[in-house]
Design a protein around this motif. Structure first.
Motif, short mmCIF file in Angstrom:
data_model
loop_
_atom_site.label_atom_id
_atom_site.label_comp_id
_atom_site.label_asym_id
_atom_site.label_seq_id
_atom_site.Cartn_x
_atom_site.Cartn_y
_atom_site.Cartn_z
N LYS A 183 -2.18 13.73 -28.61
CA LYS A 183 -1.27 12.64 -28.27
C LYS A 183 0.16 13.07 -28.58
O LYS A 183 0.41 13.75 -29.58
CB LYS A 183 -1.63 11.37 -29.04
CG LYS A 183 -2.98 10.79 -28.64
CD LYS A 183 -3.25 9.47 -29.35
CE LYS A 183 -4.61 8.89 -28.93
NZ LYS A 183 -4.89 7.59 -29.60
N ALA A 184 1.07 12.66 -27.70
CA ALA A 184 2.47 13.04 -27.85
C ALA A 184 3.33 11.79 -27.96
O ALA A 184 3.05 10.76 -27.34
CB ALA A 184 2.93 13.88 -26.66
N CYS A 185 4.40 11.92 -28.74
CA CYS A 185 5.37 10.83 -28.88
C CYS A 185 6.77 11.41 -28.86
O CYS A 185 7.09 12.31 -29.64
CB CYS A 185 5.13 10.06 -30.18
SG CYS A 185 6.35 8.74 -30.46
N ILE A 186 7.59 10.93 -27.95
CA ILE A 186 9.01 11.29 -27.89
C ILE A 186 9.81 10.09 -28.34
O ILE A 186 9.64 8.98 -27.83
CB ILE A 186 9.41 11.70 -26.46
CG1 ILE A 186 8.61 12.94 -26.02
CG2 ILE A 186 10.91 11.96 -26.37
CD1 ILE A 186 8.84 13.33 -24.57
N MET A 193 8.19 6.84 -26.53
CA MET A 193 7.47 7.10 -25.28
C MET A 193 6.29 7.99 -25.61
O MET A 193 6.45 9.03 -26.26
CB MET A 193 8.40 7.79 -24.28
CG MET A 193 9.54 6.87 -23.81
SD MET A 193 11.14 7.72 -23.66
CE MET A 193 11.59 7.97 -25.38
N THR A 194 5.11 7.58 -25.18
CA THR A 194 3.90 8.28 -25.58
C THR A 194 3.07 8.72 -24.38
O THR A 194 3.25 8.26 -23.26
CB THR A 194 3.03 7.37 -26.47
OG1 THR A 194 2.65 6.20 -25.72
CG2 THR A 194 3.78 6.94 -27.72
N ILE A 204 5.09 12.74 -19.75
CA ILE A 204 5.80 11.57 -20.28
C ILE A 204 7.11 11.41 -19.51
O ILE A 204 7.80 12.40 -19.23
CB ILE A 204 6.10 11.73 -21.79
CG1 ILE A 204 4.80 11.85 -22.58
CG2 ILE A 204 6.94 10.56 -22.31
CD1 ILE A 204 5.02 12.09 -24.06
N GLU A 205 7.46 10.17 -19.20
CA GLU A 205 8.75 9.89 -18.57
C GLU A 205 9.69 9.25 -19.59
O GLU A 205 9.28 8.42 -20.40
CB GLU A 205 8.57 8.96 -17.36
CG GLU A 205 7.88 9.64 -16.19
CD GLU A 205 7.94 8.79 -14.93
OE1 GLU A 205 8.29 7.59 -15.03
OE2 GLU A 205 7.67 9.33 -13.84
N ILE A 206 10.96 9.65 -19.53
CA ILE A 206 11.99 9.10 -20.42
C ILE A 206 12.97 8.32 -19.55
O ILE A 206 13.75 8.90 -18.78
CB ILE A 206 12.74 10.22 -21.17
CG1 ILE A 206 11.76 11.10 -21.95
CG2 ILE A 206 13.78 9.62 -22.11
CD1 ILE A 206 12.41 12.29 -22.63
N PRO A 207 12.97 6.99 -19.65
CA PRO A 207 13.92 6.20 -18.85
C PRO A 207 15.34 6.35 -19.39
O PRO A 207 15.55 6.56 -20.59
CB PRO A 207 13.40 4.77 -19.01
CG PRO A 207 12.68 4.77 -20.33
CD PRO A 207 12.08 6.14 -20.46
N GLN A 208 16.32 6.25 -18.49
CA GLN A 208 17.73 6.38 -18.89
C GLN A 208 17.92 7.62 -19.77
O GLN A 208 18.50 7.58 -20.86
CB GLN A 208 18.20 5.12 -19.63
CG GLN A 208 18.07 3.84 -18.82
CD GLN A 208 18.89 3.88 -17.53
OE1 GLN A 208 20.06 4.27 -17.54
NE2 GLN A 208 18.27 3.51 -16.41
N SER A 225 0.12 15.35 -31.88
CA SER A 225 -0.96 15.11 -32.84
C SER A 225 -2.29 15.53 -32.21
O SER A 225 -2.68 15.03 -31.15
CB SER A 225 -1.02 13.64 -33.24
OG SER A 225 0.18 13.26 -33.89
N LEU A 226 -2.97 16.45 -32.88
CA LEU A 226 -4.27 16.95 -32.43
C LEU A 226 -5.38 16.14 -33.09
O LEU A 226 -5.38 15.94 -34.31
CB LEU A 226 -4.42 18.43 -32.80
CG LEU A 226 -5.78 19.08 -32.52
CD1 LEU A 226 -6.08 19.12 -31.03
CD2 LEU A 226 -5.82 20.49 -33.12
N TYR A 227 -6.33 15.68 -32.26
CA TYR A 227 -7.42 14.82 -32.76
C TYR A 227 -8.74 15.58 -32.76
O TYR A 227 -9.01 16.42 -31.90
CB TYR A 227 -7.56 13.58 -31.88
CG TYR A 227 -6.54 12.51 -32.18
CD1 TYR A 227 -6.89 11.37 -32.91
CD2 TYR A 227 -5.23 12.64 -31.72
CE1 TYR A 227 -5.94 10.38 -33.18
CE2 TYR A 227 -4.29 11.66 -31.99
CZ TYR A 227 -4.65 10.54 -32.72
OH TYR A 227 -3.72 9.56 -32.99
N GLU A 228 -9.55 15.24 -33.75
CA GLU A 228 -10.95 15.64 -33.80
C GLU A 228 -11.73 14.35 -34.00
O GLU A 228 -11.76 13.80 -35.10
CB GLU A 228 -11.20 16.62 -34.95
CG GLU A 228 -12.55 17.32 -34.86
CD GLU A 228 -12.66 18.41 -35.91
OE1 GLU A 228 -12.75 18.05 -37.11
OE2 GLU A 228 -12.65 19.59 -35.54
#
Length: 767
Positions: A183-186, A193-194, A204-208, A225-228
């Motif tokens: 999972k990614a979070c900017i 934005m995830t 992922i899209e970043i508005p403005q 974040s890497l999940y198991e």
């Protein structure tokens, strides 16, 4: 706990003798043992290595304590660079190493460690000849980290981030390098934005979207974040920049739709008195000075730089042309090329491809057999492999201006590859059409034509290859070649060619700052044909480039002074001997040549209130005003005008006898940070606080409080005074020291003393 990264910069010991207990002495990293080696004018490869007798084998050791070895975790040692031929043992077992001194390497030491004390031993074999043709240093000179990771973890070198712009929206594509759920979070302030992976890819899209550029280097934090199952087993953070760079044939380079010229410097990695053991804050000081005079790009010539330097370029908005090595099958890299080129090239690209500051890759510099079939085959191989690792940036190669006919020379027997490449011989190609044909062959294989010292041939190159842009990957600072010869000494500044032609995207001066090694002969210990001295002091010609590269109104005056010592600069890389003073006690009414650098429309000059007429800058071929003033002690005042209004002023005053020392400020504040380094410069001044340029007295430094003196430097590459003392003679009226702070809060007092002068003092509040 997921990822844990610990810097291992303290607690090391070092010896150049046998690795026995009694021989080791405590050192901190980064460490360069060569910078403190004795000067030896007869040493092997002395000119290249600054006459520092640095050959030998060094040993480093450190105790590493583990309270526990966590099951399901792996432990790694990461070295960002060790010069050179390193071997690492952990508890007596060999864990690995690296040949090339500029490549990062990471060793899995999980099976070698145990709870309690663990001995790390590093051998650095600095005996291979030849070393680089510039000062390379020796030792563990970059960052070392201990990585504690879940056995299922993300590998930064496998992660690739690509960005695109669609209107006001930024599109970010992340290749995670793993098939498991990521999972990614900017983040952007409160906005988050995830996204999560689909077959190893996240979008992922970043508005403005806020775009990254040299003028506004906006960075977004990205967390992966890497999940198991439902559990996070690893988290990796980096900073990304969203920008669009386009190379449009005949029109230039466009960043986010804006035409941008590369206003660049080539740089080596040493910092004078520190050798190659350069903490990031020293580089930040340098980059900020570069940017203040309008520089927007650097070329990391000719090797992979420290990773912290690229972090700073991202943060400050400095474009980067990065390349992995100098020569190929010749020069110092020839002993590695056949077996190591792929690994070293991959190290550069995989480590650094997520830096928004990097706008172009280079795959070599001034190599042997340039334009011949053997060279073109290697160039094609390097380019094709690089684009499998990163297809988002153009790839270039920096061409030497010399081309030769084919000959059967055994390069393994050539002792000085640069001399072989540069020397004029019976195989030299003089015919312009034949030279351009060789360039055309190279241009077919690269995306942008990289030219070293070839401004005089730009129109012919463009006519032959109109679909490719040109970058001056190395340029002279003041003189420009003639179409019939590489070197000429008419006053035609190479930057004018960049301004003149849209198809030329910029130029990178050789070099931005003086460096050790590549000496033109003893007593010079390095290369002096630059815009800054090694102690970060600006040279007069830097103001000419500021007038070209900045819009903030400025005006500056310097005068010709050939009584100054020869610094050992190579002739065509040199510049007229201008200096920032008005002290000529040997003259009486003699006329003195001057130069004025300005970006204003008009300029006025007066000496002691008497005006002297000068033409507009636009009437001079280089926009550098030149003329003469009759010497009379006093004050020269230069004023700059735009639309008839005075917008800036510069004065130069005759100094009296030096009576005191003074720092550039009397008091300042710094945040407490362990290992923080910075330069402080003290100047000789007269009773009216005018700097005394000609003063050369010995200055001693003393510091109290939570800091220590690391080195001294006056910028004089012809001096043989040691860097690791607390004293040095002034050069051009000043001398600098580097302080290292312990990280404790407190009051640091730096004092400077010289016989016959009042001492200078700087109070530093570490908070």
């Amino acid at each position: 706990m997921s990822r844990n990264e610990i810097q291992l910069m303290n607690g090391w010991e070092f010896t150049l003798k046998e690795p026995e207990d009694s021989n080791f002495e405590a050192v901190n990293l980064p460490h360069d043992w060569a910078i403190h080696a004795p000067i030896n004018r007869n040493m092997k490869q002395g000119e290249a290595q600054g006459f520092r007798d640095r050959w030998g084998i060094g040993w480093y050791r450190r105790n590493l304590v583990f309270q526990e070895i966590r099951e399901g975790y792996v432990y790694q040692l990461q070295f960002d660079g060790v010069y050179e031929n390193s071997t690492v043992w952990v508890n007596g077992r060999e864990a690995g190493g690296r040949k090339y001194g500029y490549s990062r390497f990471t060793l899995d030491i999980t099976d070698y460690i145990h709870p309690g004390d663990n001995l790390i031993l590093v051998k650095v074999d600095n005996t291979s000849f030849p070393a680089d043709r510039w000062y390379s240093g020796a030792g563990i000179y970059r960052t070392v980290k201990l990585l504690e990771l879940n056995k299922h973890h993300l590998k930064p070198e496998d992660i690739q981030v690509k960005t695109a712009i669609h209107g006001d929206t930024g599109a970010v594509t992340i290749m995670t390098g793993v098939s498991s759920l990521v999972k990614a979070c900017i983040s952007d302030g409160a906005l988050r934005m995830t996204g999560e992976s689909e077959n190893g890819t996240i979008r992922i899209e970043i508005p403005q979207v806020k775009l990254w550029s040299p003028e506004q280097p906006h960075l977004y934090p990205l967390e992966l974040s890497l999940y198991e199952g439902n559990q996070v087993v690893d988290t990796y953070e980096l900073r990304i920049g969203v920008r669009d760079i386009q190379m449009i044939a005949g029109k230039g380079m466009f960043i986010n739709g804006k035409m941008t010229k590369i206003k660049g410097f080539c740089i080596h990695q040493d910092a004078g008195c520190l050798g190659v053991a350069v903490p990031s804050e020293i580089w930040k000081e340098r980059l900020l000075q570069f940017k203040a005079m309008g520089c927007n790009a650097i070329r990391t010539a000719h090797h992979i730089p420290a990773s912290e330097l690229l972090d700073l370029c991202d943060e400050l908005g400095m474009l980067v042309y990065e390349e992995p090595f100098d020569k190929w099958t010749g020069g110092s890299y020839r002993r590695y090329f056949e077996t190591e080129w792929q690994g070293d090239l991959e190290c550069m690209v995989r480590r650094d491809r997520n830096h928004p500051s990097i706008f172009m890759w280079g795959v070599g510099n001034e190599v042997e057999n340039q334009g011949q079939e053997s060279m073109l085959k290697i160039l094609k191989m390097l380019k094709e492999h690089l684009v499998t690792l990163d297809d988002t940036r153009p790839v270039s190669y920096a061409m030497n201006p010399h081309f030769k006919y084919e000959s059967n020379v055994d390069l393994s027997k050539v002792k000085d590859i640069q001399q072989f490449v540069d020397e004029v011989s019976d195989t030299e190609i003089y015919n312009s059409d034949e030279r351009v044909e060789r360039i055309r062959r190279i241009a077919e294989l690269v995306d942008v034509i990289g030219c070293n010292y070839q401004e005089q041939w730009y129109p012919a190159i463009h006519k032959a290859v109109p679909d490719k842009l040109i970058l001056g990957t190395e340029t002279f600072q003041y003189f420009r070649g003639h179409p019939d010869q590489m070197q000429n000494f008419s006053e035609e500044v190479p930057w004018m060619d960049v301004e003149k032609h849209d198809y030329v995207i910029g130029g990178m001066l050789w070099t931005g700052i003086d460096y050790l090694g590549e000496s033109m002969g003893y007593p010079a210990k390095g290369w002096a044909g630059s815009l800054f001295w090694t102690n970060n002091e600006r040279k007069p010609l830097s103001y000419l480039y500021q007038s070209y590269w900045t819009e903030e109104p400025m005006v500056y005056l310097a005068v010709m002074d050939y009584s100054l010592q020869d610094e050992g600069a190579k002739e065509h890389w040199d510049a007229p001997r201008y200096a920032s003073h008005w002290n000529f006690p040997q003259f009486n009414k003699t006329v003195i040549p001057y130069m004025i650098a300005t970006n204003c429309e008009e300029v006025t000059v007066d000496l002691n209130g008497k005006p002297f007429y000068v033409n507009k800058p636009s009437s001079y071929p280089n926009r550098m005003i030149t003329g003469f003033l009759p010497y009379s002690p006093g004050t020269i005042t230069v004023r700059g005008y735009i639309s008839g209004q005075e917008v800036c002023t510069y004065t130069l005053k005759t100094a009296g006898p030096a009576v005191k020392l003074g720092f550039d400020s009397e008091e300042l504040r710094l945040e407490a940070k362990e290992g923080y380094h910075t330069f402080f410069t003290v100047r000789a001044k007269d009773s009216g606080d005018i700097p005394v340029f000609r003063e050369s007295s010995k200055v001693s430094f003393r510091v109290t409080g939570p800091a220590e003196i690391v080195a001294v430097d006056n910028g004089d590459l012809c001096s043989s005074e040691a860097y690791d003392r607390h004293w040095m003679h002034m050069y051009r009226g000043c001398v600098s020291t580097v302080l290292r702070f312990t990280g404790e809060r407190g009051r640091v007092v730096l004092s400077a003393y010289s016989e016959g002068m009042a001492p200078g003092q700087l109070v530093i509040h570490v908070i």
